[in-house]
Structures are given as structure tokens and as C-alpha cells.
Write a protein that holds these residues in place. Structure first.
Motif, PDB file in Angstrom:
ATOM      1  N   ALA A 134       0.819  -1.214   0.000  1.00 35.94           N
ATOM      2  CA  ALA A 134       0.000   0.000   0.000  1.00 35.94           C
ATOM      3  C   ALA A 134       0.851   1.261   0.000  1.00 35.94           C
ATOM      4  CB  ALA A 134      -0.935  -0.007   1.203  1.00 35.94           C
ATOM      5  N   THR A 140      -2.720   2.117  -8.074  1.00 31.01           N
ATOM      6  CA  THR A 140      -3.624   3.220  -8.366  1.00 31.01           C
ATOM      7  C   THR A 140      -4.581   3.402  -7.189  1.00 31.01           C
ATOM      8  OG1 THR A 140      -5.226   1.767  -9.450  1.00 31.01           O
ATOM      9  CG2 THR A 140      -3.475   2.689 -10.828  1.00 31.01           C
ATOM     10  N   VAL A 141      -5.431   4.420  -7.277  1.00 30.68           N
ATOM     11  CA  VAL A 141      -6.383   4.674  -6.190  1.00 30.68           C
ATOM     12  C   VAL A 141      -7.334   3.493  -6.023  1.00 30.68           C
ATOM     13  CG1 VAL A 141      -8.265   6.176  -5.441  1.00 30.68           C
ATOM     14  CG2 VAL A 141      -6.238   7.169  -6.508  1.00 30.68           C
ATOM     15  N   SER A 142      -7.862   2.977  -7.132  1.00 35.08           N
ATOM     16  CA  SER A 142      -8.794   1.847  -7.040  1.00 35.08           C
ATOM     17  C   SER A 142      -8.100   0.597  -6.507  1.00 35.08           C
ATOM     18  CB  SER A 142      -9.393   1.560  -8.419  1.00 35.08           C
ATOM     19  OG  SER A 142      -8.385   1.218  -9.356  1.00 35.08           O
ATOM     20  N   GLN A 143      -6.840   0.404  -6.850  1.00 37.69           N
ATOM     21  CA  GLN A 143      -6.109  -0.764  -6.342  1.00 37.69           C
ATOM     22  C   GLN A 143      -5.818  -0.626  -4.848  1.00 37.69           C
ATOM     23  OE1 GLN A 143      -2.804  -0.639  -9.059  1.00 37.69           O
ATOM     24  NE2 GLN A 143      -3.738  -2.059 -10.501  1.00 37.69           N
ATOM     25  N   ARG A 144      -5.558   0.587  -4.398  1.00 36.61           N
ATOM     26  CA  ARG A 144      -5.371   0.779  -2.953  1.00 36.61           C
ATOM     27  C   ARG A 144      -6.672   0.511  -2.206  1.00 36.61           C
ATOM     28  NH1 ARG A 144      -2.151   5.271  -4.538  1.00 36.61           N
ATOM     29  NH2 ARG A 144      -3.873   6.701  -4.100  1.00 36.61           N
ATOM     30  N   GLN A 145      -7.788   0.904  -2.793  1.00 37.49           N
ATOM     31  CA  GLN A 145      -9.082   0.600  -2.173  1.00 37.49           C
ATOM     32  C   GLN A 145      -9.312  -0.911  -2.114  1.00 37.49           C
ATOM     33  OE1 GLN A 145     -11.771   2.839  -4.641  1.00 37.49           O
ATOM     34  NE2 GLN A 145     -11.397   4.768  -3.557  1.00 37.49           N
ATOM     35  N   GLU A 146      -8.946  -1.609  -3.198  1.00 37.91           N
ATOM     36  CA  GLU A 146      -9.065  -3.069  -3.191  1.00 37.91           C
ATOM     37  C   GLU A 146      -8.185  -3.687  -2.114  1.00 37.91           C
ATOM     38  OE1 GLU A 146     -10.268  -6.902  -4.512  1.00 37.91           O
ATOM     39  OE2 GLU A 146     -11.103  -4.887  -4.741  1.00 37.91           O
ATOM     40  N   GLN A 148      -7.409  -2.297   0.703  1.00 38.69           N
ATOM     41  CA  GLN A 148      -8.088  -2.057   1.981  1.00 38.69           C
ATOM     42  C   GLN A 148      -9.160  -3.101   2.240  1.00 38.69           C
ATOM     43  OE1 GLN A 148      -9.501   1.980   1.765  1.00 38.69           O
ATOM     44  NE2 GLN A 148      -7.469   2.877   2.039  1.00 38.69           N
ATOM     45  N   VAL A 149      -9.863  -3.500   1.162  1.00 34.02           N
ATOM     46  CA  VAL A 149     -10.849  -4.571   1.289  1.00 34.02           C
ATOM     47  C   VAL A 149     -10.163  -5.870   1.726  1.00 34.02           C
ATOM     48  CG1 VAL A 149     -12.521  -5.983   0.032  1.00 34.02           C
ATOM     49  CG2 VAL A 149     -12.421  -3.518  -0.371  1.00 34.02           C
ATOM     50  N   SER A 151      -7.387  -6.180   3.408  1.00 27.32           N
ATOM     51  CA  SER A 151      -7.000  -6.043   4.815  1.00 27.32           C
ATOM     52  C   SER A 151      -8.193  -6.265   5.739  1.00 27.32           C
ATOM     53  CB  SER A 151      -6.382  -4.667   5.062  1.00 27.32           C
ATOM     54  OG  SER A 151      -5.216  -4.495   4.283  1.00 27.32           O
ATOM     55  N   ARG A 213      -8.153 -12.096  -4.649  1.00 30.28           N
ATOM     56  CA  ARG A 213      -8.007 -10.642  -4.809  1.00 30.28           C
ATOM     57  C   ARG A 213      -6.525 -10.259  -4.923  1.00 30.28           C
ATOM     58  NH1 ARG A 213     -12.653  -7.554  -3.327  1.00 30.28           N
ATOM     59  NH2 ARG A 213     -14.357  -8.863  -2.585  1.00 30.28           N
TER      60      ARG A 213
END
Length: 391
Positions: A134, A140-146, A148-149, A151, A213
Motif C-alpha cells: 500500500a 492506483t487509487v482503485s487498487q489501494r481501495q481493493e 483495503q478490502v 486487509s 483478490r
């Protein structure tokens, strides 16, 4: 009808004449002939052509070289470490689940009464790996959000393992909670595929388990590695423009030095020689950029092994034999291969990447010195001829 045809014919002839005039003028500036050409005209053409060629050549080269070195730095410092951390996290989670099953899924679970140290170490290691991904800057932003999911799912997984540990005396609850935790972590092993047919991976939008994921993120980063390792159209265009520009600039500079020697009796123009000094570095920077691109291309196969060939069994084999060479498809060994290949992607000796921000300014200095020298020669020549001292 005939009038229309005559108009078209006249327009074509006029366009051809304009094109011919433009080509001749450009050719005269780029390839002026010293023989049969007046001194004043030759110096004027050189005063326009050489600085312009210097600026264009160095600008195109600086852009292309910066693109190559930027890709190399991104792959080395961000993309490759992120791939290594994802692979290590994926393997660590499978090992952690195996350890949880060993500790709680047997008949002796009540007597053992707890989770092994290896489970806690590998689960903590996986969480640390994901945290490093992370912060790597490769997502990218969407990959960082993924991520977080992922985690969040890991936290839930750990909670279900803790429930199974709490119900260690109840085999039904314990096994059910262990099974549910494993289902959150990774999908059941697929049925054997026919020989030669690769096992299909779930797409990013279809991935539901933690490992799926992570695998989807690995595939996306590997795709980005493939893009960075390829010769992009911008780099190829910049390379072609700079190669032609440097060839014309060097040719013109050499002939200008010969013109000054023959016509003005100047054996060696020191300003023009100084202007040519930055050209000496260009071949070394070119070789450095080519080696960097080749290194990026070479790590693709190793990155594929890192994401597809590593497994809990191979990591366990490596851990059980610490004094032997690690398994050839272990995470640590493949990560080391990637690091060595990327480190070899430059010319021997000092790293030339520090010169990247100075290439374009060097082009401006070269153009300025060339223009200043030729302007001085031309002004001196015009001053002498106006007094009638020379022809």
C-alpha cells in the motif's frame, strides 16, 4: 468541366512549387554547401541550422532517456517490490491456514489447545507485506481501495480463527469455523485441467477470497510491468528524432569547422569544440537506456514465476532446510533474481541516471555557445568587409 480541371491542375502546380521552395529552403539550412557559396550566406545558414538542430536533438533525447530511466526506477523501486510483497503475502496466508488446521483441526486439538507460533508469524508477515504494498506507490487509487478490502477480510479471517480456537472443545463448531475461515482465504483447488491448458484465474471483478483478490492485483501489476518493459511509441519517436538530429548536427559542425579553416584561416574554433563536448556523453547514455530497457524485459519471466509458481510447499521446504540453497521457485530467491537483473540494467561504473536532468540544459548551452560563436564570426566578417579590407 474543363475549367474545373484547369483550376485543379493550377492548384496542384502551385502546391508543388510551394513544396519545392520549402524543401529547398530547409535543405539549404540543413545542408549548406560551402563550395560556391558566399561566406555571409553560409554563416547565416549555419547560425540558424546548428542551434536549432542542437535544441531539437537534445530535447528529444532528454525526453526519451528520462522516459526509460523513469520506467526503470519505477520497476526497480516500486513495481518489483510490490510484486514480491504480494507473492510473499499470498504464500504466508496459505501457510498460516495450514498451521491453523494443524493446530485446531485434529483430534488432539483440545490437548494442544492453541495456535502455533508459525501461524501468528505468517499472518503478521502477510499483513506487513500488504501494508508495504500500500505504501509502495505502485498502486492506483482503485487498487489501494481493493487492498483495503483485502486487509478488512484478513481481519475477519483472523476473527473466525479465534472463534475456532475458542470452540476448540466443540468439534462441530471448530471445524465449521475453520472451514468458513478457509473459504474466506482462498477458493478450493480447481479440478485438474487437461495437459497444456492453463488454469483460468478469476478476473478482478469476480475475485471474492483474499488470495484471489491478491492474485488479481498481481496480474494487474504484471500487466503494467509488460507495458513499461516495451519500447513505447514516445521513446521510439524521441530516439528516431534525436538520432537524425545528432547526425545532422555533428555533420554540420564538422563541415563548419572545415569552412572556418579554409575561408577564415581559423585552425580550430574553441567555442565550437566546447559546444561539441556534450555529444561525447550521448553514446554512453544511449547504452545505459538500452540496458535499462533490456533489464525490464528480462524480469518479466521471473515476475511470472513469482506470481504463478511460488507455493506454501516450496516455502516450507526452504524453511526446513535453512543451510541448503533455497528452492529455485521460492519467493526470496526469485526476488533476488529480479533485483540482480534490474541492478545489471545500466552501464558499468558510476550510475549515469544522475545526468538525466542535465541533458536538456546541456542542449540549450550547446545551442547558445554555437549560436554565439557563429554570430561572432559573422559580425567580425561583416565589419571587415564593410571597411573594404576583404572580399
Amino acid at each position: 468541366m474543363r475549367e474545373t480541371a484547369d483550376r485543379i491542375r493550377r492548384a496542384v502546380v502551385a502546391a508543388g512549387a510551394v513544396t519545392d521552395a520549402v524543401v529547398r529552403r530547409v535543405g539549404r539550412y540543413l545542408w549548406p554547401r560551402s563550395k560556391g557559396n558566399r561566406n555571409r550566406a553560409y554563416l547565416r545558414d549555419r547560425l540558424i541550422a546548428l542551434p536549432l538542430l542542437g535544441v531539437v536533438s537534445f530535447t528529444a533525447f532528454a525526453w526519451g532517456y528520462a522516459e526509460l530511466r523513469g520506467d526503470s526506477a519505477y520497476v526497480r523501486d516500486q513495481l518489483a517490490p510490490a510484486l514480491a510483497d504480494l507473492a510473499d503475502a499470498k504464500v504466508s496466508l496459505r501457510i498460516a491456514q495450514e498451521e491453523a488446521v494443524k493446530s485446531l483441526g485434529t483430534e488432539q486439538a483440545v490437548e494442544l489447545g492453541g495456535l502455533s507460533e508459525r501461524y501468528r508469524t505468517r499472518l503478521s508477515r502477510a499483513s506487513q507485506d500488504l501494508g508495504q504494498v500500500a505504501q509502495s506507490g505502485a498502486l492506483t487509487v482503485s487498487q489501494r481501495q481493493e487492498l483495503q478490502v483485502v486487509s478488512g477480510l484478513l481481519t475477519d479471517y483472523s476473527g473466525w480463527i479465534s472463534r475456532a480456537q475458542a470452540h476448540v472443545a466443540n468439534p462441530v463448531l471448530r471445524l465449521a469455523e475453520l472451514s468458513y475461515a478457509q473459504g474466506m482465504l482462498y477458493s478450493p483447488a480447481p479440478a485438474a485441467e487437461p495437459a497444456g491448458k492453463p488454469t483460468a484465474k478469476p478476473a478482478a471483478s469476480q475475485a471474492t477470497t483474499v488470495v484471489d483478490r491478491i492474485s488479481a492485483l498481481e496480474d494487474q501489476l504484471r500487466g503494467r510491468l509488460t507495458e513499461r518493459a516495451a519500447w513505447g511509441p514516445r521513446v521510439l519517436t524521441a530516439g528516431a528524432v534525436s538520432a537524425v538530429g545528432f547526425a545532422l548536427f555533428g555533420y554540420g559542425l564538422w563541415h563548419t569547422l572545415g569552412f572556418l579553416r579554409r575561408r577564415f584561416r581559423i585552425r580550430l574554433s574553441l567555442p565550437l569544440v566546447v559546444a561539441a563536448v556534450p555529444l561525447v556523453v550521448i553514446p554512453f547514455l544511449t547504452a545505459d537506456g538500452i540496458l535499462a530497457q533490456r533489464a525490464q524485459h528480462a524480469v518479466q519471466s521471473t515476475a511470472r514465476e513469482l506470481t504463478d509458481k511460488t507455493s506454501a510447499a516450496k516455502e516450507t521446504e526452504t524453511e526446513n532446510h535453512p543451510f541448503q540453497a533455497p528452492h529455485r521457485q521460492s519467493v526470496a530467491r526469485l526476488t533476488g533474481v529480479i533485483d540482480r537483473r534490474l541492478a545489471a540494467g545500466r552501464t558499468p561504473g558510476p550510475d549515469l541516471a544522475w545526468l538525466t536532468p542535465f541533458v536538456f540544459p546541456a542542449g540549450l548551452v550547446t545551442a547558445a555557445v554555437t549560436a554565439g560563436a557563429l554570430h561572432g564570426y559573422r559580425r567580425e566578417y561583416l565589419t571587415v568587409t564593410r571597411h573594404g579590407a576583404a572580399t
